[in-house]
Design an enzyme around this catalytic site. Sequence first.
Site: not given
Length: 818
Positions: A42, A112
């Site tokens: 991320t 993620e």
Amino acid sequence: MRFKICTLLLTLLLFNCSHLPIEHVPSANQNSRIKAIVLHYTGASYAQSIEGLVDEGGVSAHYLIPESGDSSYRHDRLKIFQLVEEQSRAWHAGLSTWQNMTGLNDQSIGIEIVNRAHCPNDNNSGKHRTVNSQRLQCNYPNYDPEQIALLIALLKDILQRNPDIHPTAIVGHADIAPLRKHDPGPRFPWYELHMAGIGAWYTTDTKEKYTRIFQRQLPSMGLTQAALNAYGYPAIETGIADERTLATIAAFQMHFTPENLNGYSDIATNAALFALLERYFPEQVVELMTRFESEREASTQPSLVNKTTQLQMQFPDAELSSREYVNHRRRFMAYQGRGEIKIANPGLVPISADIWINGQQLNLPDVFLPDTDYQYSLHRRTVTGSNTIRVDNIQPADAQIMVSIPYPQVMDTRDSDYEFAAVDALIEQDINEGFPGAVLLVTHRGQVVHHKAYGYAHRYAPDGSELENPVPMTTDTLFDLASNTKVFATTLAIMHLVEQQKLALDIPLYEYLPEFRGDGRDALTARHLLTHSAGLAPEVHFFTPENHLGPEFYSQSAPLTKELLLTQVPLEERYQVAMRYSDSSFMLLGILVERITGFPLDEYVEQNIYAPLGLSQSVFNPRKKLPETTRYAATELQGNTRDGRVNFDNVRNYTLSGEVHDEKAFYSMQGVAGHAGLFSTAEELARLTQLLLNGGGLGEHYLFSETVLNQFILPSSISDTTGLGFRRAANGERRWQFGPYASERTFGHTGWTGTLSVIDPEHDLVIILLTNKRHTPIQQSLDPNGNETLNFAGQNYETGQYGSIVSLVYEAVLHRRF
């Protein structure tokens, strides 16, 4: 009416989904929607990730895994957060391709992982940078082991429910979108996942097998592109190392060879790629290796296209002229009393032939046997200059004979008929008066007739005082060639690529460098760069924020400097109008060589030009590549500070020796640039200059044809004083460099550190003068406007100004006739 409505409602209630008359008949023609798993980082904290993936509506993912130690994560232990149901479409992949699948949002699960890498585009200074330069500069942290353990458990769970996901389809965002992304980064533990039964990896033995194969010859760029595509990457076969290809190679390296993240198609990268193909796509690798062997065989076949000597012909001529006395004849270059001929019978039966050199028949054996090489000296037949060969009376009538004659080599004879006392006296006088040192080498008609060292390789201390024990100059001392790099590295590489038809001088550069567009760049070609007519400034001081273009052009990183040159450095004049000498042009040419070949500039010239010629001392960054005992000519006394008057981050303040002096090359290009960085000796430069006098080859090594050579050394359309890359004597217009006696065809170059090359085809003469004139104290003075000027004392001596030395050498050679 009310009755009909009530009846309809009652009917709908009775026939809900669970009571519809549906019978399931499963079809064999189906598979799972989910074909891939895409892993991301991320680049933000847990709280920021939640906000971006859940609340803002721009992107999403199926799962999010936090990391330990994140202050924004308030839970007691790490856990997995599901943001989107697996059967639903999450917006995580964007424009992407993998194994011919496009629209990967529809066919993949996105995960993620919180991992805050810091990359150049995290602030305004990186706003213009490409993803490839970013990925080579990012600060990538290690992944949290607890986080990875959770990821492995999640992946095993997903794979159990989605058995159609192939190991090669568990990929990173960079794999599917290499031009845009570089996550999950080179520190992501792909191998650890593989050892847990998740994802693809190669076997060590198979990789070593391909390493041995590719040590003999690398796959072509087109073949590497085809192999990347066969594995799944969105590579397009162009045969050129364009931006897409370099980004794809870097993405592959981040995944499979993170210890070798350089963005180039090298042995380690190709070995890993083909090892993966052998393991997971064996039919594909068979086809690719068949092509590899075919390309390798074609590259080793004796032919005019791939010739190794100046004359390499099969007789009789395949295409006969109607003019009888032009058939079966050729010319070759030689020196009197030197030369050899090699003869081979490519057929299956013994043959005979008559061979004539300069009108005299050679005394040869009655027959030449198949598979037998014959070699004979021509020392009794050759003359200096052009020589003739004629082959006739080949028997049997349908037979052929292969004849080759190597290019002349440089011979070290030190002919006593030459008198160099005047030039020796001038240089020695300068040495006695304070000039540091020099090496002078002169070749005439292929013979070294003068090779002498003068003075000291290291004479002065940083404070300008003379050393108690100065280091003597020797004939094998290595010099920083400065701008002679432009001709003996970059221009030779460009000529080699033109010969191989990998580069055309007059098509737009963006065909090779796709990002080189806009603001006047679109019409520029390699010819403009070679003639210094592209309109670029003479130089940009990338190495300091105080450069004339501003702090946005500050770079002490080679990838960033290259990107700035390709996309941001402006044109300051209209191109094609006039010559404006520019280091920036040759920095771009160095990048062009790298892009086309897939190799760093230093590797390409050292392996493909110097090594075949037997040159081992011609290198970039010599202190990293040569023995510690190598001797170097020292340059500036206090680094790049002009005796302490100049300062910037990381500036060197010690006496430079074995490190390139040029600031742009050293700080901003890590020692390897198209305009400066090459080190060499006078003896090795003499061999390169003989190659140029020979028309493009030396011994049994061929680099380019006379046709290519003439394109580069003849006057350009911009100025008589410049060819393509080379400077020209131009009938005395540059007599300060070439002297007053140089023929109109003379060409060469100078280097800021004090180096000079003069190549005169008409007189068959080469002058190599290497000095360390910058290894002297700084002298301060005022110009007519009252501005301070700083000069090196070495610039004031005749030896450091070239022209007088060159004149005396010419006189020593030309007066020998009388």
